[in-house]
Design an enzyme around this catalytic site. Sequence first.
Site, PDB file in Angstrom:
ATOM      1  CG  LEU A  73      -1.427  -0.934   1.266  1.00  0.00           C
ATOM      2  CD1 LEU A  73      -2.582  -0.887   2.563  1.00  0.00           C
ATOM      3  CD2 LEU A  73      -2.470  -1.286   0.577  1.00  0.00           C
TER       4      LEU A  73
ATOM      5  CD  GLU B 143      -1.789   5.050  -3.034  1.00  0.00           C
ATOM      6  OE1 GLU B 143      -2.629   3.790  -2.223  1.00  0.00           O
ATOM      7  OE2 GLU B 143      -1.024   4.855  -1.852  1.00  0.00           O
TER       8      GLU B 143
ATOM      9  CD  GLN C 243      -7.382  -0.490  -2.953  1.00  0.00           C
ATOM     10  OE1 GLN C 243      -7.484   0.055  -2.369  1.00  0.00           O
ATOM     11  NE2 GLN C 243      -7.648  -1.941  -3.492  1.00  0.00           N
ATOM     12  CG  PHE C 244     -11.021   3.672  -4.149  1.00  0.00           C
ATOM     13  CD1 PHE C 244     -12.639   3.580  -4.933  1.00  0.00           C
ATOM     14  CD2 PHE C 244     -10.978   2.721  -3.485  1.00  0.00           C
ATOM     15  CE1 PHE C 244     -13.280   2.766  -3.897  1.00  0.00           C
ATOM     16  CE2 PHE C 244     -11.538   1.543  -2.878  1.00  0.00           C
ATOM     17  CZ  PHE C 244     -13.011   2.077  -3.858  1.00  0.00           C
ATOM     18  CG  ASP C 245     -11.821   8.663  -6.538  1.00  0.00           C
ATOM     19  OD1 ASP C 245     -11.340   8.989  -5.534  1.00  0.00           O
ATOM     20  OD2 ASP C 245     -12.694   8.634  -7.214  1.00  0.00           O
ATOM     21  N   GLY C 246      -8.827   9.256  -4.329  1.00  0.00           N
ATOM     22  CA  GLY C 246      -8.362  10.695  -4.276  1.00  0.00           C
ATOM     23  C   GLY C 246      -6.983   9.283  -2.775  1.00  0.00           C
ATOM     24  CG  PHE C 247      -6.168   5.561  -2.282  1.00  0.00           C
ATOM     25  CD1 PHE C 247      -7.150   6.525  -1.399  1.00  0.00           C
ATOM     26  CD2 PHE C 247      -6.834   4.047  -1.958  1.00  0.00           C
ATOM     27  CE1 PHE C 247      -8.114   5.730  -0.348  1.00  0.00           C
ATOM     28  CE2 PHE C 247      -7.544   3.465  -1.618  1.00  0.00           C
ATOM     29  CZ  PHE C 247      -8.313   4.301  -0.648  1.00  0.00           C
TER      30      PHE C 247
ATOM     31  CE1 TYR D 276      -5.607  14.695  -5.576  1.00  0.00           C
ATOM     32  CE2 TYR D 276      -6.606  13.398  -3.462  1.00  0.00           C
ATOM     33  CZ  TYR D 276      -6.783  14.669  -4.609  1.00  0.00           C
ATOM     34  OH  TYR D 276      -7.286  14.711  -5.150  1.00  0.00           O
ATOM     35  N   PRO D 277      -0.806  10.720  -2.784  1.00  0.00           N
ATOM     36  CG  PRO D 277      -0.885   9.027  -0.761  1.00  0.00           C
ATOM     37  CD  PRO D 277      -1.126   9.967  -2.110  1.00  0.00           C
TER      38      PRO D 277
ATOM     39  CG  HIS E 286     -13.078   5.925  -1.229  1.00  0.00           C
ATOM     40  ND1 HIS E 286     -12.347   6.085  -0.123  1.00  0.00           N
ATOM     41  CD2 HIS E 286     -12.390   4.469  -0.787  1.00  0.00           C
ATOM     42  CE1 HIS E 286     -12.082   5.798   0.888  1.00  0.00           C
ATOM     43  NE2 HIS E 286     -11.604   3.945   0.339  1.00  0.00           N
TER      44      HIS E 286
END
Length: 324
Positions: free
Chosen positions: A59, A61, A83-87, A89-90, A130
């Site tokens: 986990l 990104e 996995q989801f749009d907001g993920f 950012y990292p 998400h």
Amino acid sequence: MAGQLSIAKALNEALRKSLENDPKTVLMGEDIGKLGGVFRITDGLQKDFGDDRVIDTPLAESGIVGTAIGLALRGYRPVVEIQFDGFVYPAFDQIVSQLAKMHARALGHVKMPVTVRIPFGGGIGAVEHHSESHEAYFAHTAGLRVVSPSNAHDAHWMLRQAIESDDPVIFLEPKRRYWDKGEVGEDPMLPLHSARIVRPGTDATLIAYGPMVKVCQEAAKAAEEDGRHLEVVDLRSLSPIDFPTLEESLRRTGRGIVVHEAPVFLGLGAELAARLTERCFYHLEAPILRVGGYHAPYPPSRVEETYLPDLDRVLDAVDRALAY
């Protein structure tokens, strides 16, 4: 392969074909292997191609995208799933500072055939991070190609075209449309970065992409009952943008409305409205209007229907455009 497929299945088949056609294609992401991804887009692929080509990652990104950049430098074609749009950012620094810049930094000698798949947008009853629409960040970044399909046919062929591209592609998948079914033909029909007129009309042009194309088609159908004939254009590519197709449509209808889930404030609609006004000023009968989300964090699922643009908000914009 022609036939009725859901968008999810069309994407799965596109990944399968890409893995079959090029041994240098590899898939990477969180839970994409044994689980098949949270939306099951990669279901069955690790079983058929092995865990050295369909890779379950930690986990992390930033690490996923950084590793994909390294693989691309070694001649691979990595396909990354966020996995989801907001993920995403990292991984933002890796995408905008490294992935987007590498080709120019190497004076064209280094190619970056990396596809970053991101399920984006709301409408599935999920929470913030998400359900977000962050396409403007990536479209603003020179060196990235940004595309979003709205139907099964485009989902399949645009993903294959993205993977075959030697440039990095941000591939935005409208997650609330994953289960919509449609005909998938035997060839792509259009280049990756071409817009498509999905419904001809004469009174106003609705410009949309991804999840909002279906809403605009429903609005056009409802408006026809009142004798209004709306043209619907599926943008498909957000960077580069097929401005000639949009200009041709606006010169016929004289009115334009851009619709997207992302907040209106500094969203993609702002660039479209400004550029099209410059190019079509003497053909316009009204200012180009924008319909989108509110300038606020994505709300709890119980009120997301209020946040997301719907048929009524699109038709309200049509009324305002036709009132000029």
